[in-house]
Design an enzyme around this catalytic site. Structure first.
Site, PDB file in Angstrom:
ATOM      1  N   ASN A 138       0.804  -1.228   0.000  1.00 43.14           N
ATOM      2  CA  ASN A 138       0.000   0.000   0.000  1.00 43.14           C
ATOM      3  C   ASN A 138       0.834   1.275   0.000  1.00 43.14           C
ATOM      4  O   ASN A 138       0.389   2.312  -0.501  1.00 43.14           O
ATOM      5  CB  ASN A 138      -0.943   0.015   1.204  1.00 43.14           C
ATOM      6  CG  ASN A 138      -2.296  -0.576   0.815  1.00 43.14           C
ATOM      7  OD1 ASN A 138      -2.614  -0.647  -0.377  1.00 43.14           O
ATOM      8  ND2 ASN A 138      -3.071  -1.001   1.792  1.00 43.14           N
ATOM      9  N   CYS A 395      -4.749  -8.887   4.441  1.00 40.17           N
ATOM     10  CA  CYS A 395      -4.269  -8.770   3.046  1.00 40.17           C
ATOM     11  C   CYS A 395      -2.858  -8.217   3.018  1.00 40.17           C
ATOM     12  O   CYS A 395      -2.311  -7.948   1.971  1.00 40.17           O
ATOM     13  CB  CYS A 395      -5.223  -7.955   2.176  1.00 40.17           C
ATOM     14  SG  CYS A 395      -4.975  -6.188   2.332  1.00 40.17           S
ATOM     15  N   PHE A 396      -2.244  -8.054   4.190  1.00 41.34           N
ATOM     16  CA  PHE A 396      -0.830  -7.685   4.321  1.00 41.34           C
ATOM     17  C   PHE A 396      -0.499  -6.392   3.577  1.00 41.34           C
ATOM     18  O   PHE A 396       0.585  -6.244   3.013  1.00 41.34           O
ATOM     19  CB  PHE A 396       0.088  -8.831   3.865  1.00 41.34           C
ATOM     20  CG  PHE A 396      -0.514 -10.184   4.075  1.00 41.34           C
ATOM     21  CD1 PHE A 396      -0.894 -10.573   5.350  1.00 41.34           C
ATOM     22  CD2 PHE A 396      -0.768 -11.034   3.020  1.00 41.34           C
ATOM     23  CE1 PHE A 396      -1.505 -11.796   5.561  1.00 41.34           C
ATOM     24  CE2 PHE A 396      -1.379 -12.258   3.225  1.00 41.34           C
ATOM     25  CZ  PHE A 396      -1.744 -12.645   4.497  1.00 41.34           C
ATOM     26  N   CYS A 397      -1.463  -5.471   3.564  1.00 37.46           N
ATOM     27  CA  CYS A 397      -1.251  -4.174   2.892  1.00 37.46           C
ATOM     28  C   CYS A 397      -0.948  -4.356   1.417  1.00 37.46           C
ATOM     29  O   CYS A 397      -0.260  -3.530   0.821  1.00 37.46           O
ATOM     30  CB  CYS A 397      -0.117  -3.385   3.537  1.00 37.46           C
ATOM     31  SG  CYS A 397      -0.518  -2.731   5.129  1.00 37.46           S
ATOM     32  N   ASN A 398      -1.396  -5.455   0.816  1.00 38.55           N
ATOM     33  CA  ASN A 398      -1.164  -5.675  -0.614  1.00 38.55           C
ATOM     34  C   ASN A 398      -2.501  -6.042  -1.248  1.00 38.55           C
ATOM     35  O   ASN A 398      -2.733  -7.203  -1.601  1.00 38.55           O
ATOM     36  CB  ASN A 398      -0.116  -6.777  -0.809  1.00 38.55           C
ATOM     37  CG  ASN A 398       0.329  -6.891  -2.262  1.00 38.55           C
ATOM     38  OD1 ASN A 398      -0.432  -6.582  -3.193  1.00 38.55           O
ATOM     39  ND2 ASN A 398       1.548  -7.338  -2.478  1.00 38.55           N
TER      40      ASN A 398
END
Ligand SMILES: Cc1ncc(COP(=O)(O)O)c(C=O)c1O
Length: 468
Positions: A138, A395-398
């Site tokens: 992100n 979502c692991f910032c992805n």
């Protein structure tokens, strides 16, 4: 624990290179004893690397030996601090084999800080372009807000399932979009923080040849892969050091090519970034890089711990860490893929490469029930917590990688985001309802520097316990 495992010999047969990495078991016992003493199974190295106790001791000794004052002055204690900061810059260049006449190290607080610095200073304008892959953190996605605000076009390059590679044909087409002489920035991660997929470093020169500046996000790559900046020449390289060696937190770097840095214009000035500022004359003069990009007082007491960390990593050797992580990940994937419920349905689904090639130690997956429905990742995390397994879910910032992996379409997303009640606020549960109860996240496990076979076995036991 290893000796008692019946599968260890099989593992070694399949990954004989692991046998060359046993010095890391000794290191773990010596320098990371707290892991086993406290019964932790740490599988979140992509979240944060772990520090060796010796790193902290060396840092403590260094701070106890001398008096360090605020840099930016010529008094003795200030000079002592400046010397350590400059020494650390050199150590970073040396670690990445970056020629000093080509690259500059700018200290920031983390990789996101480095990315923000590029985003806010890059000369995006109408006619210019920000090109990026779906697979991005992100903090790289967020640069699009700067690009859009200044009238630049933003284009995403999609990914291809099941390997979660970047669509190379679309990549080649997209690289032709750069208008000559305009500000064109292309951003991608060397390793996905979602799927662990490695992306080609050859794209850097292909993009340069077509008029792009290249931002290579190595935050997830650098902890287990060597990066040689005399061989590859990305323009902007963001890094968080805690991901590489655990300590210190709060320090990152933007390693930037001098010629690309010259294109950047800072939106403000601050203490330390200027040579002269006049209040009455309403004028300011920026300092040279790196100073022009370092706002206020650097974290001068923690910065020396970066050199200690780099020495720690160099003494072990990245190739050894890479081999260990590669072996453990390869074995884990193979074993996970064999797990089935009693009715023959798979216990889990892995997103991204299901082999050890072209990937790092990060695995994204979801557990499935015996009817093939995804089990909410939040419940998996709760169950893992109970057996002291540290993994990560969400979502692991992805989000780009997540949406592709989980089959969430752009139509579904825009239908959700354009609902009047979702204009300004959307909770996680509402989002899930919106996408029809589909999984909106995954479980991520990631191996790292001192992961061992017992960690992998612990996760396999946990995964087996999900079978019904
Ligand atoms: C690929 C990638 N880029 C950038 C970041 C941002 O790093 P930080 O949160 O340290 O700023 C992360 C963090 O997980 C990452 O994995």
């Amino acid at each position: 624990m290893i000796a008692s495992s019946t599968t260890y010999p099989e593992f070694l047969k399949e990954f004989p290179e692991y046998a060359q990495t046993t010095s890391l078991d000794e290191l773990r016992q010596r320098d990371y004893a707290r892991l086993d003493r406290n019964g932790h199974v740490y599988l979140d190295y992509t979240g944060a690397g772990l520090y060796g106790e010796s790193q902290v001791q060396k840092h403590h000794e260094l701070l106890s030996r001398e008096v360090y004052g605020n840099p930016h002055s010529s008094n003795p204690t200030s000079l002592a601090a400046t010397e350590l900061v400059e020494q650390t810059r050199q150590a970073i260049l040396h670690f990445f084999n970056a020629p000093a006449d080509e690259y500059v190290v700018i200290f920031v607080s983390n990789a996101s800080g480095a990315l923000k610095l590029v985003g806010e200073s890059y000369p995006f304008a109408a006619g210019g372009h920000y090109l990026l892959t779906f697979d991005n953190h992100n903090s790289v996605n967020g640069i699009r807000e700067y690009a859009l605000a200044r009238g630049a076009e933003v284009t995403y390059i999609p990914m291809v399932l099941p390997e979660m590679t970047i669509d190379e044909q679309k990549l080649r087409q997209s690289l032709t979009l750069a208008k000559p002489g305009q500000p064109n920035l292309f951003a991608y991660p060397a390793q996905s923080n979602f799927s662990g997929r490695l992306h080609s470093l050859e794209w850097i020169e292909q993009a340069h040849a077509q008029g792009w500046d290249v931002l290579l996000d190595v935050a997830a790559f650098a902890p287990t892969n060597p990066l040689d900046l005399s061989r590859y020449h990305p323009d902007f390289v963001p890094i968080s050091f805690y991901k590489m060696f655990g300590y210190p937190t709060g320090i990152g770097a933007l390693i930037a090519r001098r010629q690309a840095l010259a294109k950047l214009t800072r939106p403000w000035f601050a203490g330390g970034t200027i040579t002269v500022v006049s209040v009455q004359g309403e004028k300011h003069y920026m300092a040279e890089a790196p100073n022009a990009f370092e706002d206020g007082t650097l974290n001068f007491l923690s910065i020396p711990a970066v050199e200690i960390g780099l020495d720690h990593l160099s003494a072990i050797g990245l190739p050894k860490i890479h081999d260990r992580v590669h072996s453990l990940t390869g074995w884990l994937i193979k074993e996970l893929l064999q797990l089935t419920h009693s009715n023959g349905q798979p216990v889990l689904k892995i997103y991204g490469p299901t082999h050890a090639d072209q990937r790092g130690g990060t695995i994204a997956l979801n557990f499935l029930d015996d009817k093939g429905n995804v089990i909410d990742h939040r419940s998996i995390e709760e169950q893992a917590n109970r057996v002291k397994i540290s993994l990560r879910t969400g979502c692991f910032c992805n989000p780009g990688a997540g949406e592709i992996a989980l089959g969430i379409s752009s139509g579904e997303l825009s239908a959700c985001f354009t609902r009047p009640d979702h204009e300004t606020h959307l909770s996680y549960d509402d989002f899930r309802l919106c996408i029809d109860g589909k999984a909106s996240g995954a479980v991520r496990i990631s191996a790292g520097m001192v992961s061992n076979f017992a960690d992998i076995e612990a996760f396999l036991r946990f995964a087996k316990s999900m079978a019904i």
